[in-house]
Design a protein around this motif. Structure first.
Motif, PDB file in Angstrom:
ATOM      1  N   ARG A 289       5.656  -1.513 -11.229  1.00 45.02           N
ATOM      2  CA  ARG A 289       5.703  -2.575 -10.067  1.00 45.02           C
ATOM      3  C   ARG A 289       5.985  -1.410  -9.127  1.00 45.02           C
ATOM      4  O   ARG A 289       5.497  -1.783  -7.843  1.00 45.02           O
ATOM      5  N   MET A 290       6.947  -0.838  -9.256  1.00 51.71           N
ATOM      6  CA  MET A 290       7.648   0.311  -8.150  1.00 51.71           C
ATOM      7  C   MET A 290       6.745   1.059  -7.767  1.00 51.71           C
ATOM      8  O   MET A 290       6.512   1.217  -6.491  1.00 51.71           O
ATOM      9  N   ALA A 291       5.771   1.374  -8.625  1.00 57.43           N
ATOM     10  CA  ALA A 291       4.899   2.500  -8.383  1.00 57.43           C
ATOM     11  C   ALA A 291       3.779   1.722  -7.115  1.00 57.43           C
ATOM     12  O   ALA A 291       3.148   2.608  -6.251  1.00 57.43           O
ATOM     13  N   TRP A 292       3.193   0.573  -7.461  1.00 57.01           N
ATOM     14  CA  TRP A 292       2.438   0.013  -6.623  1.00 57.01           C
ATOM     15  C   TRP A 292       3.117  -0.738  -5.479  1.00 57.01           C
ATOM     16  O   TRP A 292       2.373  -0.752  -4.170  1.00 57.01           O
ATOM     17  N   GLU A 293       4.417  -1.142  -5.449  1.00 53.70           N
ATOM     18  CA  GLU A 293       4.893  -1.733  -4.095  1.00 53.70           C
ATOM     19  C   GLU A 293       5.586  -0.925  -3.301  1.00 53.70           C
ATOM     20  O   GLU A 293       5.146  -0.875  -1.878  1.00 53.70           O
ATOM     21  N   ASP A 294       6.042   0.359  -3.750  1.00 48.37           N
ATOM     22  CA  ASP A 294       6.671   1.292  -2.863  1.00 48.37           C
ATOM     23  C   ASP A 294       5.815   2.362  -2.658  1.00 48.37           C
ATOM     24  O   ASP A 294       6.437   3.421  -1.651  1.00 48.37           O
ATOM     25  N   ILE A 295       4.965   2.802  -3.258  1.00 48.00           N
ATOM     26  CA  ILE A 295       4.325   4.040  -3.233  1.00 48.00           C
ATOM     27  C   ILE A 295       2.871   3.772  -3.139  1.00 48.00           C
ATOM     28  O   ILE A 295       2.174   4.393  -2.001  1.00 48.00           O
ATOM     29  N   GLY A 296       2.031   2.930  -3.803  1.00 44.10           N
ATOM     30  CA  GLY A 296       0.772   2.695  -3.598  1.00 44.10           C
ATOM     31  C   GLY A 296      -0.133   3.866  -3.244  1.00 44.10           C
ATOM     32  O   GLY A 296      -0.129   4.612  -4.097  1.00 44.10           O
ATOM     33  N   LEU A 297      -0.918   3.645  -2.223  1.00 43.58           N
ATOM     34  CA  LEU A 297      -1.935   4.478  -2.137  1.00 43.58           C
ATOM     35  C   LEU A 297      -1.495   6.074  -1.412  1.00 43.58           C
ATOM     36  O   LEU A 297      -2.266   6.921  -1.184  1.00 43.58           O
TER      37      LEU A 297
END
Length: 439
Positions: A289-297
């Motif tokens: 979840r953190m990877a997509w919420e706070d780092i994303g693309l």
């Protein structure tokens, strides 16, 4: 002849050393120090309803007893684990009897009050309002979530803190002075180890001290060091409630450490939660979840690494698989950050929820049948691959009325910096070239 049945059980060390006045309480100077709320309440002889919120072993029950004694009040303790409405009614009857007989006030102490449901909390609320009872509740959970608003509005919430190393030194000195550790000496490192094992909990500290005393007597040992403690003590997991505040506070700390690009903080909180018994699979899901919420693309590899770490844990289990979770947490912390995709999704979702159901523009509709083609479905659609730069400059892809709406605005960090450059270039093409009129 001694009556064996009249003997009382030997008190545990934690009970034997329980303070009987505010001056004996160790810790909580923000509440019991000079001019502080509970000290002022005792000095003014003015009881008031309150909720004592803090981790286990920091003096909630002790303070309630001391307050009742200081106010010369009847003290009725209830445990929300074992008590129900019937027990509350009996407490009310007792309070009324004491008031009529002696003219004395009653303090109703409810331990673990968060375990009472709404109807149980409502049962004694009228008697708190009438002044028959002064309510003192103790809880390890956030009262904002666990105590109903009516009761919460009538009680002052006091936050108690875990004991510090200095507090444990003072507690140890009191134990020595009381004579409960005859002939024993402790290395400084051993005392520090006991403090670490206690994890802010005075009751746990004294219980560990008592276990140490018993083991030392059995082995005829007089000097206590860390090696001896490691041999004789069975230490439970650190303070951690899988469904309570400690759980969510630590998850929050882990997430904020990742978001704040602090790998040491991320590693610390992940390890703390694993040490406390958190489900590694849950932690793996949170890392994804953190990877997509706070780092994303900004770094799409982050999501892949988080997923691979979760898969590795499934294959290896504990403790080997935990290494993958730790390295994923480190990577997420050091990766470039962007919440642009997260914000874009939330804003688009919020817009759609309050917007009307706009029709799909005709030129974007699929036309698998003759009738649909006759109705103009797909007419004048421009195939991007046939256009310069594989981009149909000036084409519209949103419904009428919101053609120029933008939700996604990439940041300049990581891969999104390049995405931002590309979008600027494409938008410049849009400015230079307008879509041909529909016929």
């Amino acid at each position: 002849m001694t009556d064996l049945f009249a003997r009382e059980p030997k008190k545990p060390l934690a009970e034997a050393l329980r303070p009987t006045s505010l001056d004996e309480v160790i810790g909580q100077p923000h509440l019991i120090g000079p001019g502080k709320p509970l000290r002022l309440a005792v000095e003014s002889k003015t009881p008031h309803s309150m909720i004592l919120w803090g981790p286990p072993g920091v003096g909630k029950t002790t303070l309630a007893r001391i307050l009742a004694h200081s106010f010369d009040a009847e003290f009725i303790p209830l445990s929300a684990v074992f008590s129900g409405v019937k027990d509350i009614r009996e407490a009310v009857d007792r309070a009324q009897a004491v008031l009529q007989r002696d003219g004395r006030h009653t303090i109703l102490f409810v331990d673990e009050v968060h375990r009472f449901n709404k109807s149980q909390q409502d049962a004694f609320l009228p008697y708190v309002e009438s002044g028959l009872l002064t309510f003192i509740g103790a809880t390890t959970e956030n009262p904002s979530f666990e105590v109903n608003s009516a009761l919460l509005s009538r009680a002052q919430v006091y936050v108690l803190n875990a004991l510090t190393d200095d507090d444990f030194k003072a507690l140890f000195a009191r134990a020595v002075a009381s004579g409960v550790l005859p002939g024993l000496t402790f290395d400084d490192s051993a005392l520090a180890t006991l403090s670490g094992y206690a994890d802010g909990d005075a009751r746990r500290f004294l219980n560990l001290l008592e276990q140490t005393r018993t083991a030392a007597g059995a082995r005829h040992v007089e000097r206590i060091d860390t090696d001896f403690l490691s041999e004789v003590l069975t230490v439970n997991a650190r303070r951690f409630d899988k469904g309570g505040d400690a759980f969510y506070d630590q998850i929050s700390a882990l997430h904020k450490s990742v978001r704040g690009s602090n790998p040491d903080g991320a590693l610390y909180w992940l390890t703390r939660m694993l040490d406390g018994g958190a489900d590694p699979r849950y932690l793996a899901r949170r890392l994804v979840r953190m990877a997509w919420e706070d780092i994303g693309l900004a770094d799409p590899r982050a999501a892949r690494i988080a997923l691979d770490a979760a898969d590795t844990y499934e294959r290896l289990g504990s403790p080997e698989g935990e290494l993958a979770l730790a390295q994923a947490a480190i990577y997420l912390a050091v990766a470039p950050k962007s919440n642009a995709g997260y914000k874009a999704y939330n804003e688009a979702r919020a817009f759609i929820r309050q917007d009307v159901s706009r029709p799909v523009p005709v030129h974007l509709r699929n036309a698998p049948t003759k009738l649909m083609k006759e109705l103009g479905y797909g007419h004048a659609y421009r195939y991007a691959h046939d256009e310069p730069h594989a981009y149909a400059a000036g084409e519209t892809y949103l419904p009428e009325g919101i053609e120029d709406h933008r939700w996604y605005e990439p940041v300049e960090r990581g891969l999104e910096g390049k995405i931002q450059e590309k979008l600027r270039f494409l938008r410049q093409l849009d400015e230079e070239t307008k879509a041909p009129p529909r016929s």
